[in-house]
Scaffold this motif. Sequence first.
Motif, PDB file in Angstrom:
ATOM      1  N   ALA A   1       0.848  -1.198   0.000  1.00 46.36           N
ATOM      2  CA  ALA A   1       0.000   0.000   0.000  1.00 46.36           C
ATOM      3  C   ALA A   1       0.875   1.236   0.000  1.00 46.36           C
ATOM      4  O   ALA A   1       1.944   1.249   0.591  1.00 46.36           O
ATOM      5  N   GLN A   2       0.412   2.273  -0.674  1.00 47.42           N
ATOM      6  CA  GLN A   2       1.164   3.504  -0.693  1.00 47.42           C
ATOM      7  C   GLN A   2       0.799   4.298   0.543  1.00 47.42           C
ATOM      8  O   GLN A   2      -0.354   4.684   0.728  1.00 47.42           O
ATOM      9  N   SER A   3       1.799   4.600   1.365  1.00 48.10           N
ATOM     10  CA  SER A   3       1.504   5.306   2.605  1.00 48.10           C
ATOM     11  C   SER A   3       2.769   5.904   3.164  1.00 48.10           C
ATOM     12  O   SER A   3       3.879   5.632   2.703  1.00 48.10           O
ATOM     13  N   VAL A   4       2.584   6.782   4.156  1.00 45.62           N
ATOM     14  CA  VAL A   4       3.687   7.229   4.985  1.00 45.62           C
ATOM     15  C   VAL A   4       3.349   6.860   6.417  1.00 45.62           C
ATOM     16  O   VAL A   4       2.179   6.840   6.797  1.00 45.62           O
ATOM     17  N   SER A   5       4.360   6.559   7.185  1.00 46.63           N
ATOM     18  CA  SER A   5       4.133   6.174   8.571  1.00 46.63           C
ATOM     19  C   SER A   5       5.078   6.918   9.487  1.00 46.63           C
ATOM     20  O   SER A   5       6.239   7.164   9.134  1.00 46.63           O
ATOM     21  N   GLN A   6       4.558   7.285  10.629  1.00 47.17           N
ATOM     22  CA  GLN A   6       5.346   7.947  11.653  1.00 47.17           C
ATOM     23  C   GLN A   6       5.240   7.096  12.913  1.00 47.17           C
ATOM     24  O   GLN A   6       4.133   6.870  13.415  1.00 47.17           O
ATOM     25  N   HIS A   7       6.354   6.650  13.409  1.00 43.49           N
ATOM     26  CA  HIS A   7       6.329   5.704  14.511  1.00 43.49           C
ATOM     27  C   HIS A   7       6.408   6.375  15.872  1.00 43.49           C
ATOM     28  O   HIS A   7       6.102   5.764  16.875  1.00 43.49           O
ATOM     29  N   ASN A   8       6.877   7.615  15.902  1.00 43.37           N
ATOM     30  CA  ASN A   8       6.956   8.326  17.174  1.00 43.37           C
ATOM     31  C   ASN A   8       5.643   9.072  17.380  1.00 43.37           C
ATOM     32  O   ASN A   8       5.348  10.010  16.649  1.00 43.37           O
ATOM     33  N   HIS A   9       4.867   8.667  18.357  1.00 40.87           N
ATOM     34  CA  HIS A   9       3.591   9.327  18.577  1.00 40.87           C
ATOM     35  C   HIS A   9       3.747  10.582  19.436  1.00 40.87           C
ATOM     36  O   HIS A   9       3.081  11.587  19.205  1.00 40.87           O
ATOM     37  N   HIS A  10       4.598  10.493  20.430  1.00 43.21           N
ATOM     38  CA  HIS A  10       4.806  11.634  21.319  1.00 43.21           C
ATOM     39  C   HIS A  10       6.270  11.653  21.725  1.00 43.21           C
ATOM     40  O   HIS A  10       6.780  10.656  22.234  1.00 43.21           O
ATOM     41  N   VAL A  11       6.903  12.771  21.487  1.00 43.71           N
ATOM     42  CA  VAL A  11       8.311  12.945  21.844  1.00 43.71           C
ATOM     43  C   VAL A  11       8.424  14.110  22.813  1.00 43.71           C
ATOM     44  O   VAL A  11       7.834  15.175  22.564  1.00 43.71           O
TER      45      VAL A  11
ATOM     46  N   TRP B   1      11.471  25.818  23.065  1.00 40.93           N
ATOM     47  CA  TRP B   1      10.136  25.611  23.632  1.00 40.93           C
ATOM     48  C   TRP B   1       9.054  25.897  22.585  1.00 40.93           C
ATOM     49  O   TRP B   1       8.031  25.227  22.516  1.00 40.93           O
ATOM     50  N   SER B   2       9.341  26.882  21.724  1.00 43.60           N
ATOM     51  CA  SER B   2       8.365  27.275  20.704  1.00 43.60           C
ATOM     52  C   SER B   2       8.186  26.221  19.612  1.00 43.60           C
ATOM     53  O   SER B   2       7.301  26.357  18.761  1.00 43.60           O
ATOM     54  N   ASP B   3       8.994  25.174  19.620  1.00 46.33           N
ATOM     55  CA  ASP B   3       8.827  24.092  18.639  1.00 46.33           C
ATOM     56  C   ASP B   3       7.768  23.086  19.082  1.00 46.33           C
ATOM     57  O   ASP B   3       7.461  22.142  18.338  1.00 46.33           O
ATOM     58  N   THR B   4       7.227  23.279  20.272  1.00 45.51           N
ATOM     59  CA  THR B   4       6.146  22.410  20.734  1.00 45.51           C
ATOM     60  C   THR B   4       4.986  22.484  19.756  1.00 45.51           C
ATOM     61  O   THR B   4       4.426  23.552  19.518  1.00 45.51           O
ATOM     62  N   ALA B   5       4.646  21.336  19.167  1.00 40.38           N
ATOM     63  CA  ALA B   5       3.650  21.315  18.101  1.00 40.38           C
ATOM     64  C   ALA B   5       3.411  19.872  17.689  1.00 40.38           C
ATOM     65  O   ALA B   5       4.047  18.942  18.193  1.00 40.38           O
ATOM     66  N   GLU B   6       2.510  19.710  16.732  1.00 38.93           N
ATOM     67  CA  GLU B   6       2.273  18.420  16.094  1.00 38.93           C
ATOM     68  C   GLU B   6       2.950  18.467  14.732  1.00 38.93           C
ATOM     69  O   GLU B   6       2.822  19.448  13.998  1.00 38.93           O
ATOM     70  N   TYR B   7       3.678  17.406  14.401  1.00 38.06           N
ATOM     71  CA  TYR B   7       4.421  17.355  13.143  1.00 38.06           C
ATOM     72  C   TYR B   7       3.883  16.213  12.289  1.00 38.06           C
ATOM     73  O   TYR B   7       3.734  15.079  12.756  1.00 38.06           O
ATOM     74  N   PHE B   8       3.596  16.537  11.046  1.00 36.45           N
ATOM     75  CA  PHE B   8       3.016  15.562  10.134  1.00 36.45           C
ATOM     76  C   PHE B   8       3.920  15.372   8.920  1.00 36.45           C
ATOM     77  O   PHE B   8       4.287  16.337   8.256  1.00 36.45           O
ATOM     78  N   CYS B   9       4.225  14.127   8.655  1.00 38.25           N
ATOM     79  CA  CYS B   9       4.880  13.763   7.410  1.00 38.25           C
ATOM     80  C   CYS B   9       3.790  13.482   6.389  1.00 38.25           C
ATOM     81  O   CYS B   9       2.713  12.962   6.738  1.00 38.25           O
ATOM     82  N   ALA B  10       4.029  13.816   5.136  1.00 39.77           N
ATOM     83  CA  ALA B  10       3.006  13.615   4.120  1.00 39.77           C
ATOM     84  C   ALA B  10       3.643  13.254   2.797  1.00 39.77           C
ATOM     85  O   ALA B  10       4.793  13.628   2.516  1.00 39.77           O
ATOM     86  N   GLY B  11       2.893  12.522   1.997  1.00 41.53           N
ATOM     87  CA  GLY B  11       3.338  12.147   0.665  1.00 41.53           C
ATOM     88  C   GLY B  11       2.227  12.382  -0.332  1.00 41.53           C
ATOM     89  O   GLY B  11       1.087  12.687   0.038  1.00 41.53           O
ATOM     90  N   VAL B  12       2.566  12.244  -1.590  1.00 41.50           N
ATOM     91  CA  VAL B  12       1.597  12.489  -2.652  1.00 41.50           C
ATOM     92  C   VAL B  12       1.317  11.192  -3.371  1.00 41.50           C
ATOM     93  O   VAL B  12       2.239  10.451  -3.739  1.00 41.50           O
ATOM     94  N   ARG B  13       0.032  10.942  -3.593  1.00 40.96           N
ATOM     95  CA  ARG B  13      -0.415   9.761  -4.324  1.00 40.96           C
ATOM     96  C   ARG B  13      -1.545  10.202  -5.227  1.00 40.96           C
ATOM     97  O   ARG B  13      -2.569  10.680  -4.749  1.00 40.96           O
ATOM     98  N   ALA B  14      -1.352  10.045  -6.529  1.00 42.74           N
ATOM     99  CA  ALA B  14      -2.380  10.448  -7.505  1.00 42.74           C
ATOM    100  C   ALA B  14      -2.804  11.896  -7.282  1.00 42.74           C
ATOM    101  O   ALA B  14      -3.994  12.208  -7.256  1.00 42.74           O
ATOM    102  N   ASN B  15      -1.821  12.763  -7.114  1.00 40.73           N
ATOM    103  CA  ASN B  15      -2.042  14.199  -6.890  1.00 40.73           C
ATOM    104  C   ASN B  15      -2.712  14.522  -5.570  1.00 40.73           C
ATOM    105  O   ASN B  15      -3.044  15.675  -5.312  1.00 40.73           O
ATOM    106  N   ASN B  16      -2.955  13.527  -4.734  1.00 44.52           N
ATOM    107  CA  ASN B  16      -3.548  13.777  -3.433  1.00 44.52           C
ATOM    108  C   ASN B  16      -2.480  13.724  -2.363  1.00 44.52           C
ATOM    109  O   ASN B  16      -1.591  12.866  -2.396  1.00 44.52           O
ATOM    110  N   LEU B  17      -2.576  14.615  -1.409  1.00 42.95           N
ATOM    111  CA  LEU B  17      -1.648  14.643  -0.291  1.00 42.95           C
ATOM    112  C   LEU B  17      -2.226  13.792   0.828  1.00 42.95           C
ATOM    113  O   LEU B  17      -3.369  13.999   1.242  1.00 42.95           O
ATOM    114  N   PHE B  18      -1.458  12.830   1.306  1.00 45.16           N
ATOM    115  CA  PHE B  18      -1.943  11.995   2.396  1.00 45.16           C
ATOM    116  C   PHE B  18      -0.923  12.019   3.521  1.00 45.16           C
ATOM    117  O   PHE B  18       0.271  12.124   3.299  1.00 45.16           O
ATOM    118  N   PHE B  19      -1.438  11.932   4.740  1.00 41.57           N
ATOM    119  CA  PHE B  19      -0.646  12.236   5.923  1.00 41.57           C
ATOM    120  C   PHE B  19      -0.347  11.008   6.765  1.00 41.57           C
ATOM    121  O   PHE B  19      -1.131  10.062   6.819  1.00 41.57           O
TER     122      PHE B  19
END
Lengths: 112, 111
Positions: free
Chosen positions: B1-11, B83-101
Amino acid sequence: SAVISQKPSRDICQRGTSLTIQCQVDSQVTMMFWYRQQPGQSLTLIATANQGSEATYESGFVIDKFPISRPNLTFSTLTVSNMSPEDSSIYLCSFSGIYGYTFGSGTRLTVV
Amino acid sequence: AQSVSQHNHHVILSEAASLELGCNYSYGGTVNLFWYVQYPGQHLQLLLKYFSGDPLVKGIKGFEAEFIKSKFSFNLRKPSVQWSDTAEYFCAGVRANNLFFGTGTRLTVIP
Protein backbone atom coordinates in the motif's frame (compact mmCIF):
# COMPACT_ATOMS: atom_id res chain seq x y z
CA SER A 1 2.14 32.38 -3.12
CA ALA A 2 -1.65 32.15 -3.32
CA VAL A 3 -3.77 32.73 -0.25
CA ILE A 4 -6.71 30.58 0.75
CA SER A 5 -9.53 31.87 2.93
CA GLN A 6 -11.87 29.52 4.73
CA LYS A 7 -15.05 30.27 6.60
CA PRO A 8 -16.60 29.90 9.04
CA SER A 9 -13.67 29.43 11.37
CA ARG A 10 -15.86 27.61 13.85
CA ASP A 11 -19.46 26.71 14.45
CA ILE A 12 -21.61 24.86 16.90
CA CYS A 13 -24.49 23.05 15.22
CA GLN A 14 -27.48 21.00 16.24
CA ARG A 15 -27.56 17.38 15.21
CA GLY A 16 -29.57 16.73 12.08
CA THR A 17 -28.71 20.07 10.52
CA SER A 18 -26.20 20.85 7.77
CA LEU A 19 -23.27 23.23 7.56
CA THR A 20 -21.63 24.55 4.42
CA ILE A 21 -17.97 25.50 4.58
CA GLN A 22 -16.52 27.84 1.98
CA CYS A 23 -13.00 28.19 0.64
CA GLN A 24 -11.81 31.01 -1.56
CA VAL A 25 -8.41 31.12 -3.24
CA ASP A 26 -7.02 34.40 -4.53
CA SER A 27 -5.83 32.80 -7.77
CA GLN A 28 -7.03 30.04 -10.05
CA VAL A 29 -6.12 26.54 -8.99
CA THR A 30 -6.91 23.28 -10.71
CA MET A 31 -7.33 20.94 -7.81
CA MET A 32 -8.79 21.62 -4.41
CA PHE A 33 -8.98 19.15 -1.57
CA TRP A 34 -11.09 18.73 1.54
CA TYR A 35 -9.72 17.12 4.68
CA ARG A 36 -11.07 16.19 8.07
CA GLN A 37 -9.02 16.21 11.25
CA GLN A 38 -10.80 14.47 14.07
CA PRO A 39 -9.79 15.33 17.63
CA GLY A 40 -6.27 14.18 18.37
CA GLN A 41 -5.84 12.56 14.98
CA SER A 42 -4.15 13.20 11.68
CA LEU A 43 -5.70 14.62 8.55
CA THR A 44 -7.82 12.38 6.37
CA LEU A 45 -8.63 13.27 2.80
CA ILE A 46 -12.37 13.47 2.19
CA ALA A 47 -12.43 14.29 -1.51
CA THR A 48 -10.76 16.02 -4.40
CA ALA A 49 -12.71 18.77 -6.13
CA ASN A 50 -12.01 19.68 -9.74
CA GLN A 51 -13.84 22.43 -11.53
CA GLY A 52 -16.41 21.18 -14.01
CA SER A 53 -16.63 17.63 -12.75
CA GLU A 54 -17.96 15.72 -9.78
CA ALA A 55 -15.74 15.45 -6.77
CA THR A 56 -13.79 12.26 -6.22
CA TYR A 57 -14.41 10.80 -2.78
CA GLU A 58 -12.07 8.70 -0.72
CA SER A 59 -13.10 5.42 0.80
CA GLY A 60 -15.48 5.97 3.69
CA PHE A 61 -16.83 9.27 2.43
CA VAL A 62 -19.93 9.66 0.27
CA ILE A 63 -21.45 12.49 -1.69
CA ASP A 64 -24.77 12.39 0.16
CA LYS A 65 -23.03 13.11 3.43
CA PHE A 66 -20.38 15.51 2.14
CA PRO A 67 -21.62 17.19 -1.03
CA ILE A 68 -18.99 19.40 -2.65
CA SER A 69 -19.32 22.18 -5.14
CA ARG A 70 -16.60 23.63 -7.35
CA PRO A 71 -18.27 26.28 -9.50
CA ASN A 72 -15.03 27.89 -10.65
CA LEU A 73 -11.26 27.72 -10.29
CA THR A 74 -11.10 29.90 -7.17
CA PHE A 75 -13.92 28.62 -5.00
CA SER A 76 -15.25 25.44 -3.42
CA THR A 77 -17.73 24.46 -0.73
CA LEU A 78 -18.09 21.40 1.44
CA THR A 79 -21.39 20.64 3.14
CA VAL A 80 -21.58 18.39 6.16
CA SER A 81 -25.09 17.02 5.99
CA ASN A 82 -27.42 15.60 8.63
CA MET A 83 -24.78 16.13 11.27
CA SER A 84 -24.20 13.95 14.30
CA PRO A 85 -21.75 14.41 17.17
CA GLU A 86 -19.34 12.08 15.36
CA ASP A 87 -18.93 14.78 12.72
CA SER A 88 -17.31 17.09 15.26
CA SER A 89 -13.92 17.75 13.69
CA ILE A 90 -11.79 20.34 12.03
CA TYR A 91 -12.44 20.54 8.31
CA LEU A 92 -9.75 21.97 6.06
CA CYS A 93 -9.57 22.88 2.43
CA SER A 94 -6.36 22.82 0.46
CA PHE A 95 -5.00 23.34 -3.00
CA SER A 96 -1.86 22.27 -4.78
CA GLY A 97 0.43 24.74 -6.44
CA ILE A 98 4.05 25.25 -7.35
CA TYR A 99 4.93 25.77 -3.70
CA GLY A 100 3.32 22.53 -2.65
CA TYR A 101 0.04 22.18 -0.83
CA THR A 102 -1.47 25.15 0.98
CA PHE A 103 -4.14 24.79 3.64
CA GLY A 104 -6.93 26.97 4.84
CA SER A 105 -7.11 27.88 8.51
CA GLY A 106 -9.77 25.25 9.11
CA THR A 107 -13.34 25.13 10.37
CA ARG A 108 -13.78 23.76 13.84
CA LEU A 109 -17.18 22.09 13.92
CA THR A 110 -18.90 20.99 17.10
CA VAL A 111 -22.15 19.09 16.80
CA VAL A 112 -24.36 19.03 19.89
CA ALA B 1 0.00 0.00 0.00
CA GLN B 2 1.16 3.50 -0.69
CA SER B 3 1.50 5.31 2.60
CA VAL B 4 3.69 7.23 4.99
CA SER B 5 4.13 6.17 8.57
CA GLN B 6 5.35 7.95 11.65
CA HIS B 7 6.33 5.70 14.51
CA ASN B 8 6.96 8.33 17.17
CA HIS B 9 3.59 9.33 18.58
CA HIS B 10 4.81 11.63 21.32
CA VAL B 11 8.31 12.94 21.84
CA ILE B 12 9.36 14.95 24.89
CA LEU B 13 12.63 16.86 24.82
CA SER B 14 14.37 19.49 26.86
CA GLU B 15 15.32 22.76 25.23
CA ALA B 16 18.59 22.61 23.26
CA ALA B 17 18.25 18.87 22.70
CA SER B 18 18.55 17.53 19.19
CA LEU B 19 15.45 16.31 17.40
CA GLU B 20 14.85 13.57 14.90
CA LEU B 21 11.33 12.50 13.96
CA GLY B 22 10.92 9.41 11.84
CA CYS B 23 8.94 9.12 8.63
CA ASN B 24 8.90 6.12 6.35
CA TYR B 25 7.17 5.83 3.03
CA SER B 26 6.06 2.68 1.29
CA TYR B 27 5.60 3.37 -2.37
CA GLY B 28 7.67 3.58 -5.51
CA GLY B 29 7.71 5.76 -8.54
CA THR B 30 7.95 9.50 -8.16
CA VAL B 31 8.37 10.41 -4.53
CA ASN B 32 7.16 13.75 -3.24
CA LEU B 33 7.44 14.14 0.52
CA PHE B 34 6.57 16.92 2.92
CA TRP B 35 6.77 17.85 6.56
CA TYR B 36 4.05 20.04 8.02
CA VAL B 37 3.80 21.56 11.49
CA GLN B 38 0.67 22.46 13.41
CA TYR B 39 1.22 24.70 16.42
CA PRO B 40 -1.42 24.56 19.15
CA GLY B 41 -4.60 26.16 17.91
CA GLN B 42 -3.14 27.07 14.55
CA HIS B 43 -3.41 25.75 11.03
CA LEU B 44 -0.96 23.62 9.13
CA GLN B 45 2.25 25.17 7.92
CA LEU B 46 4.70 23.70 5.47
CA LEU B 47 8.14 23.14 6.97
CA LEU B 48 9.87 21.66 3.95
CA LYS B 49 9.37 19.47 0.93
CA TYR B 50 11.31 17.07 -1.23
CA PHE B 51 10.58 16.57 -4.91
CA SER B 52 13.95 15.63 -6.37
CA GLY B 53 17.61 16.63 -6.34
CA ASP B 54 19.62 17.11 -3.18
CA PRO B 55 18.29 14.59 -0.67
CA LEU B 56 19.09 16.93 2.23
CA VAL B 57 16.33 19.49 2.33
CA LYS B 58 16.50 22.67 4.37
CA GLY B 59 13.27 24.11 5.66
CA ILE B 60 12.08 26.98 7.74
CA LYS B 61 12.89 27.57 11.42
CA GLY B 62 16.10 25.55 11.30
CA PHE B 63 14.48 22.26 10.32
CA GLU B 64 15.92 19.89 7.76
CA ALA B 65 15.06 16.45 6.44
CA GLU B 66 17.03 13.83 4.58
CA PHE B 67 15.53 11.63 1.91
CA ILE B 68 17.20 8.21 2.08
CA LYS B 69 15.86 6.07 -0.73
CA SER B 70 17.51 2.86 0.48
CA LYS B 71 15.76 3.19 3.82
CA PHE B 72 12.47 4.57 2.47
CA SER B 73 12.87 7.33 5.02
CA PHE B 74 12.44 11.09 5.23
CA ASN B 75 13.28 11.96 8.82
CA LEU B 76 12.92 15.46 10.17
CA ARG B 77 15.79 16.92 12.18
CA LYS B 78 16.69 19.98 14.14
CA PRO B 79 19.99 20.31 16.01
CA SER B 80 18.64 22.31 18.94
CA VAL B 81 14.95 22.60 19.77
CA GLN B 82 13.23 25.48 21.49
CA TRP B 83 10.14 25.61 23.63
CA SER B 84 8.36 27.27 20.70
CA ASP B 85 8.83 24.09 18.64
CA THR B 86 6.15 22.41 20.73
CA ALA B 87 3.65 21.32 18.10
CA GLU B 88 2.27 18.42 16.09
CA TYR B 89 4.42 17.36 13.14
CA PHE B 90 3.02 15.56 10.13
CA CYS B 91 4.88 13.76 7.41
CA ALA B 92 3.01 13.61 4.12
CA GLY B 93 3.34 12.15 0.66
CA VAL B 94 1.60 12.49 -2.65
CA ARG B 95 -0.41 9.76 -4.32
CA ALA B 96 -2.38 10.45 -7.50
CA ASN B 97 -2.04 14.20 -6.89
CA ASN B 98 -3.55 13.78 -3.43
CA LEU B 99 -1.65 14.64 -0.29
CA PHE B 100 -1.94 12.00 2.40
CA PHE B 101 -0.65 12.24 5.92
CA GLY B 102 1.04 10.13 8.52
CA THR B 103 -0.51 9.86 11.95
CA GLY B 104 1.55 12.73 13.30
CA THR B 105 4.07 13.13 16.09
CA ARG B 106 3.41 15.39 19.02
CA LEU B 107 6.55 17.17 20.17
CA THR B 108 6.68 18.66 23.63
CA VAL B 109 9.71 20.77 24.47
CA ILE B 110 10.32 21.39 28.15
CA PRO B 111 11.93 24.72 29.04
